[in-house]
Design an enzyme around this catalytic site. Structure first.
Site, mmCIF file in Angstrom:
data_model
loop_
_atom_site.group_PDB
_atom_site.id
_atom_site.type_symbol
_atom_site.label_atom_id
_atom_site.label_comp_id
_atom_site.label_asym_id
_atom_site.label_seq_id
_atom_site.Cartn_x
_atom_site.Cartn_y
_atom_site.Cartn_z
ATOM 1 N N LYS A 68 1.010 -1.025 -0.229
ATOM 2 C CA LYS A 68 0.031 0.148 -0.118
ATOM 3 C C LYS A 68 1.042 1.096 -0.017
ATOM 4 O O LYS A 68 1.208 2.743 -0.834
ATOM 5 C CB LYS A 68 -0.883 0.088 1.208
ATOM 6 C CG LYS A 68 -1.194 1.244 2.273
ATOM 7 C CD LYS A 68 -2.453 1.312 2.859
ATOM 8 C CE LYS A 68 -1.941 1.697 4.510
ATOM 9 N NZ LYS A 68 -1.167 3.132 4.608
ATOM 10 N N ASN A 69 2.223 1.472 0.407
ATOM 11 C CA ASN A 69 2.836 2.847 0.964
ATOM 12 C C ASN A 69 3.702 2.664 0.037
ATOM 13 O O ASN A 69 4.428 3.937 -0.389
ATOM 14 C CB ASN A 69 3.588 2.679 2.637
ATOM 15 C CG ASN A 69 2.439 2.782 3.742
ATOM 16 O OD1 ASN A 69 1.207 3.059 3.453
ATOM 17 N ND2 ASN A 69 2.653 2.238 4.393
ATOM 18 N N CYS B 297 -4.269 12.236 13.512
ATOM 19 C CA CYS B 297 -4.954 12.016 13.329
ATOM 20 C C CYS B 297 -4.582 10.469 13.948
ATOM 21 O O CYS B 297 -3.978 11.177 15.146
ATOM 22 C CB CYS B 297 -3.898 10.425 11.860
ATOM 23 S SG CYS B 297 -2.457 9.806 11.491
ATOM 24 N N ARG C 79 0.250 15.235 12.777
ATOM 25 C CA ARG C 79 0.439 14.676 11.517
ATOM 26 C C ARG C 79 1.591 15.669 10.599
ATOM 27 O O ARG C 79 0.696 16.037 9.656
ATOM 28 C CB ARG C 79 0.210 13.607 10.999
ATOM 29 C CG ARG C 79 -0.086 12.758 11.109
ATOM 30 C CD ARG C 79 0.832 11.478 12.057
ATOM 31 N NE ARG C 79 0.704 10.448 9.980
ATOM 32 C CZ ARG C 79 0.364 9.853 9.733
ATOM 33 N NH1 ARG C 79 -0.186 8.999 10.631
ATOM 34 N NH2 ARG C 79 1.313 9.234 8.531
ATOM 35 N N ASP D 113 5.375 0.640 11.917
ATOM 36 C CA ASP D 113 4.069 -0.713 11.968
ATOM 37 C C ASP D 113 4.383 -1.117 12.034
ATOM 38 O O ASP D 113 3.505 -2.089 11.792
ATOM 39 C CB ASP D 113 3.979 -0.516 9.812
ATOM 40 C CG ASP D 113 3.741 1.313 9.498
ATOM 41 O OD1 ASP D 113 3.252 2.026 10.134
ATOM 42 O OD2 ASP D 113 4.662 1.212 8.219
ATOM 43 N N ARG E 73 -8.003 -0.806 5.261
ATOM 44 C CA ARG E 73 -7.467 0.216 5.057
ATOM 45 C C ARG E 73 -5.822 -0.842 4.666
ATOM 46 O O ARG E 73 -5.087 0.231 3.529
ATOM 47 C CB ARG E 73 -7.054 1.614 6.011
ATOM 48 C CG ARG E 73 -7.986 2.326 6.248
ATOM 49 C CD ARG E 73 -6.982 3.350 7.122
ATOM 50 N NE ARG E 73 -5.681 3.843 6.388
ATOM 51 C CZ ARG E 73 -5.115 4.041 7.058
ATOM 52 N NH1 ARG E 73 -5.552 4.428 8.453
ATOM 53 N NH2 ARG E 73 -3.735 4.932 6.660
HETATM 54 N N1 EPU Z 1 7.217 14.569 9.832
HETATM 55 C C1 EPU Z 1 7.197 15.842 10.557
HETATM 56 N N2 EPU Z 1 7.076 16.682 9.831
HETATM 57 C C2 EPU Z 1 6.946 16.438 8.183
HETATM 58 C C3 EPU Z 1 6.695 15.359 7.714
HETATM 59 C C4 EPU Z 1 6.640 14.072 9.123
HETATM 60 O O1 EPU Z 1 7.570 16.214 11.976
HETATM 61 O O2 EPU Z 1 6.541 17.131 7.304
HETATM 62 C C5 EPU Z 1 6.680 13.479 11.276
HETATM 63 C C6 EPU Z 1 5.685 12.724 11.286
HETATM 64 O O3 EPU Z 1 4.658 13.228 12.412
HETATM 65 C C7 EPU Z 1 6.474 11.700 12.877
HETATM 66 C C8 EPU Z 1 7.332 11.291 11.749
HETATM 67 O O4 EPU Z 1 8.080 12.164 10.980
HETATM 68 O O5 EPU Z 1 6.491 12.011 13.381
HETATM 69 C C9 EPU Z 1 7.636 10.559 10.888
HETATM 70 O O6 EPU Z 1 6.602 10.386 9.508
HETATM 71 P P1 EPU Z 1 7.068 9.933 7.950
HETATM 72 O O7 EPU Z 1 6.804 11.765 7.553
HETATM 73 O O8 EPU Z 1 7.978 9.439 7.674
HETATM 74 O O9 EPU Z 1 5.579 8.936 8.273
HETATM 75 P P2 EPU Z 1 5.083 8.884 6.672
HETATM 76 O O10 EPU Z 1 5.084 9.619 5.321
HETATM 77 O O11 EPU Z 1 3.380 9.874 7.429
HETATM 78 C C10 EPU Z 1 4.462 6.692 5.888
HETATM 79 C C11 EPU Z 1 3.935 5.814 5.880
HETATM 80 C C12 EPU Z 1 3.085 5.281 7.600
HETATM 81 C C13 EPU Z 1 4.460 4.835 8.264
HETATM 82 C C14 EPU Z 1 5.382 5.632 8.755
HETATM 83 C C15 EPU Z 1 6.916 5.439 9.070
HETATM 84 C C16 EPU Z 1 2.342 6.374 3.883
HETATM 85 C C17 EPU Z 1 0.992 6.332 2.920
HETATM 86 N N3 EPU Z 1 2.660 5.777 4.991
HETATM 87 O O12 EPU Z 1 4.030 7.418 6.585
HETATM 88 O O13 EPU Z 1 3.191 4.268 7.518
HETATM 89 O O14 EPU Z 1 4.837 4.316 9.470
HETATM 90 O O15 EPU Z 1 5.480 6.085 6.834
HETATM 91 O O16 EPU Z 1 7.604 4.715 8.040
HETATM 92 O O17 EPU Z 1 3.729 5.719 3.129
HETATM 93 C C18 EPU Z 1 0.571 2.057 7.847
HETATM 94 O O18 EPU Z 1 0.911 1.451 6.897
HETATM 95 O O19 EPU Z 1 0.274 1.687 8.657
HETATM 96 C C19 EPU Z 1 1.429 3.792 8.226
HETATM 97 C C20 EPU Z 1 1.193 4.939 8.988
#
Ligand code: EPU
Length: 423
Positions: free
Chosen positions: A22-23, A115, A120, A305, A397
């Site tokens: 998915k990701n 969320c 986030r 995850d 999801r």
């Molecule tokens: N963060 C910030 N600022 C930003 C972006 C992120 O502070 O601009 C923080 C977030 O709040 C978090 C950390 O950085 O504390 C990591 O966030 P990241 O951006 O790496 O995660 P994401 O892109 O929002 C993806 C996956 C998540 C997975 C995380 C970490 C997708 C769609 N989602 O989220 O997947 O946990 O990377 O590996 O790719 C799941 O599948 O259940 C899921 C939550």
């Protein structure tokens, strides 16, 4: 509202094919906006993928998902905004921002809220896009983004290797003028899959071993065909189901290389694993051993995850396990639900201490988020008696036909849509 009814303590046996990630699929679907026509194979059939295709269709694209292949035709793309209802359907809709700006030189999207995992923020997405030439105005809950003079390459250094920010910047930079470097970029396998997709479309993206991403902008991306990588978190979840029930399981269409942080943890818990080129076999002991320390970290560290399914396993182990969640602020909501099943878990900030118990019992529990929901299924499979797991929309999801897959292994699980309707 759907529920799973699980009769615990059935031994599992058999084999499962691991679905597409998915990701990995979500940012690739966003990037299809920059191509005339894309064919994406191994795309899982999930509500989050449905949310992504709703966004593409709203923008004017034509999408169809048939037998795991998503086709996206962008000829009719005529909009540059994502309304609030579509942004709310899926938090990761933010990954469409870079693609829309790159295609339309403008984007208007509603601000994604927090969320289930806590706040986030998207500051790294926005500061990266600003460096590429985007001006951003916060307009009463909407982000009004413009690239009046087009996008240009830049050197960007992320304060944390954010997966989503890395993806957004990579997508936008792929058609920007000049070269972009992303330092301290995320190194998750999903990032490499996005790079592979962009390269298959004629983009120029390279990632070095230190995690720096180099993108040389091209004028436009071409139509292409791509196959999404297997879902490493779904694979880890199926292995957890086998581990907690003392079962054997054969996984195929899996990428063991993507599970190098999880495999030693299953071994520490007393399981035997055998990895083939695209297969993984697990044989589990009667009772699992505890895990000394599970620290979630950016890849190649232990994935956040997989934290929840591993916590369910540790709840039934023969000793004390310690978890430290370093990625998200609020990712232990499942702990309270596991305690309803008899688990002994104490949470203090980012640390959770799990004292293994000899028996979990079936209970009425509620999914709090996607992976937390999966952990309740893992626990219910091993618990004594029946469990009723509600709010399974969270699980849907990310897991394709979870109940059908587990039933094929001998698990006693059924999905009830409304009271009385068994699917
Ligand atoms: N963060 C910030 N600022 C930003 C972006 C992120 O502070 O601009 C923080 C977030 O709040 C978090 C950390 O950085 O504390 C990591 O966030 P990241 O951006 O790496 O995660 P994401 O892109 O929002 C993806 C996956 C998540 C997975 C995380 C970490 C997708 C769609 N989602 O989220 O997947 O946990 O990377 O590996 O790719 C799941 O599948 O259940 C899921 C939550």
């Amino acid at each position: 509202m759907g529920k799973y009814i699980v009769e615990g303590q059935a031994r599992l046996q058999g084999e499962l094919r691991v679905q597409g990630s998915k990701n990995a699929a979500l940012p690739i679907l966003a990037a299809t906006l920059l191509t005339p026509h894309s064919v994406v194979h191994n795309c899982p059939n999930l509500s989050d993928i449905g949310a992504a295709s709703n966004i593409l269709e709203y923008l004017g694209c034509r999408c169809s998902l048939e037998e795991g292949t998503m086709t996206v035709d962008t000829a009719g793309c005529c909009r540059d905004d994502i309304p609030d209802n579509l942004m709310r359907e899926m938090r990761s809709s933010i990954v469409f921002l870079g693609a829309i700006i790159a295609r339309c030189a403008r984007a208007r999207i509603s601000m994604p809220g927090g969320c289930e995992l806590g706040p986030r923020p998207i500051d790294m997405h926005l500061s990266g896009l600003k460096k590429l030439g985007v001006s951003i105005r916060d307009d009463y809950g909407y982000l009004d983004c413009r690239a009046e003079h087009g996008l240009h390459g830049a050197k960007i250094s992320l304060p944390f290797p954010s997966v989503g920010a890395t993806e957004n910047i990579m997508i936008a930079a792929s058609v920007a003028r000049g070269d972009t470097e992303i330092h301290n970029a995320a190194r998750e396998p999903e990032i490499y899959d996005l790079a592979a997709f962009l390269c298959a479309c004629g983009g120029k993206v390279q990632i070095d071993s230190s995690g720096t991403v180099y993108v040389s902008g091209v004028e436009q991306l071409q139509s292409c065909e791509h196959t999404v990588i297997p879902d490493r978190i779904v694979a880890a979840t199926w292995l957890s189901c086998a581990a907690i029930t003392g079962s054997r399981l054969h996984l195929y269409d899996v990428e063991p290389q993507h599970l190098t942080a999880c495999i030693p943890m299953f071994e520490e818990a007393g399981c035997e694993l055998r990895a083939g080129e695209s297969t993984l076999d697990i044989v589990s002991p009667r009772r699992l051993l505890p895990l000394r320390m599970v620290r979630t970290m950016p890849y190649p560290g232990f994935p956040t995850d997989a934290q929840a399914p591993f916590m369910a396993m540790c709840a039934l182990s023969s000793g004390t396990s310690v978890f430290v969640e370093n990625i998200f602020e609020n990712r232990y909501k499942h702990a309270g639900e596991l305690c309803r099943m008899g688990a002994n878990i104490k949470v203090e900030g980012r640390v959770a201490v799990v004292q293994g118990v000899p028996l979990l019992h079936g209970a009425k529990v509620e999914c709090t988020d996607l992976r937390g929901g999966a952990s309740l299924v893992v626990a219910a499979l091993a618990a004594q008696g029946d469990s009723e797991i509600s709010e399974i929309r969270h699980v849907e999801r990310g897991y394709e036909d979870l109940e059908g897959n587990l039933r094929s292994l001998g698990a006693k699980i059924k999905k009830v849509e409304k009271s009385g309707d068994i699917c």
